[in-house]
Enzyme design. Structure first.
Site, short mmCIF file in Angstrom:
data_model
loop_
_atom_site.label_atom_id
_atom_site.label_comp_id
_atom_site.label_asym_id
_atom_site.label_seq_id
_atom_site.Cartn_x
_atom_site.Cartn_y
_atom_site.Cartn_z
N TRP A 127 0.83 -1.21 0.00
CA TRP A 127 0.00 0.00 0.00
C TRP A 127 0.86 1.25 0.00
O TRP A 127 1.93 1.27 0.60
CB TRP A 127 -0.90 0.03 1.25
CG TRP A 127 -2.14 -0.79 1.09
CD1 TRP A 127 -2.26 -2.13 1.30
CD2 TRP A 127 -3.42 -0.33 0.68
NE1 TRP A 127 -3.54 -2.54 1.06
CE2 TRP A 127 -4.28 -1.45 0.68
CE3 TRP A 127 -3.93 0.92 0.34
CZ2 TRP A 127 -5.63 -1.35 0.33
CZ3 TRP A 127 -5.27 1.01 0.00
CH2 TRP A 127 -6.10 -0.12 -0.01
N PHE A 182 -0.67 -5.17 7.98
CA PHE A 182 -1.20 -6.24 8.82
C PHE A 182 -0.49 -7.56 8.56
O PHE A 182 -0.33 -8.38 9.46
CB PHE A 182 -2.71 -6.38 8.59
CG PHE A 182 -3.38 -7.32 9.52
CD1 PHE A 182 -3.74 -6.93 10.80
CD2 PHE A 182 -3.65 -8.63 9.13
CE1 PHE A 182 -4.37 -7.81 11.67
CE2 PHE A 182 -4.27 -9.52 10.00
CZ PHE A 182 -4.63 -9.11 11.27
N GLU A 183 -0.04 -7.75 7.33
CA GLU A 183 0.61 -9.02 6.94
C GLU A 183 2.10 -9.06 7.26
O GLU A 183 2.73 -10.11 7.12
CB GLU A 183 0.39 -9.27 5.44
CG GLU A 183 -1.05 -9.55 5.07
CD GLU A 183 -1.95 -8.32 5.00
OE1 GLU A 183 -3.18 -8.48 5.16
OE2 GLU A 183 -1.43 -7.20 4.81
N HIS A 195 -9.91 1.68 12.16
CA HIS A 195 -9.07 0.73 11.41
C HIS A 195 -7.59 1.04 11.61
O HIS A 195 -6.78 0.13 11.80
CB HIS A 195 -9.44 0.80 9.92
CG HIS A 195 -8.63 -0.10 9.05
ND1 HIS A 195 -8.84 -1.46 8.99
CD2 HIS A 195 -7.61 0.16 8.20
CE1 HIS A 195 -7.98 -2.00 8.14
NE2 HIS A 195 -7.22 -1.03 7.65
#
Length: 161
Positions: free
Chosen positions: A26, A59-60, A89
């Site tokens: 991202w 997150f990964e 979030h």
């Protein structure tokens, strides 16, 4: 933005370390700057063949960092960016990634470079990404910290062996 108080650290020879860089996808411009900074640190510290692995998002990072640490890498540099939005979030992702990367370091006794930018807006992220007009180079800093920590861990282990 901090930037003040950083140690004046000169690169040391880390040619014999196995190092992986795990980077989120991202925010491509910011991530390209972070990865470039980490790779520049690898060259400065004489790391010969760092592995670069891309993941979807912040997150990964922990799960892939854990897999790499479990494969015997001396250092894992985790790079990502989370930009605050209008929902919780941001808080969940930042907490999960931070806690997960901390667990990787402790559970595997492996140096983990923390290059996760947690920013209020795009401008802050760009200013930390190590780009031409950035004030900071967090990719380089995270890689440098991981390499120095890996060398320190090696010295500590050799004293207890």
């Amino acid at each position: 933005m901090s930037g003040a108080g950083a140690p004046d650290q000169r690169p040391v020879d880390c040619h014999d370390l196995r190092v992986a860089i795990v980077a989120a996808s991202w925010h491509e411009q910011v991530m390209n700057g972070l990865v470039d900074g980490a790779q520049r640190a690898m060259r400065d510290y004489q790391v010969e063949a760092p592995v670069v692995v891309r993941v979807p998002g912040a997150f990964e990072l922990p799960v892939v960092a854990a897999a790499l640490a479990g494969q015997g890498y001396d250092a894992v540099v985790a790079l990502g960016v989370v930009i605050r939005g209008g929902t919780p979030h941001f808080d969940y992702v930042c907490r999960a990634a931070t806690d997960g990367l901390t667990r990787v370091a402790l559970d595997h006794a492996t140096a983990v470079g923390f290059g996760l930018l947690t920013c209020d807006d795009d401008e802050q992220a760009l200013d930390r990404a190590g780009l031409v007009h950035s004030r900071e180079d967090k990719g380089y800093e995270a890689a440098s910290a991981a390499l120095v920590t890996a060398q320190t861990l090696r010295k500590v282990r050799s004293r207890t062996a």
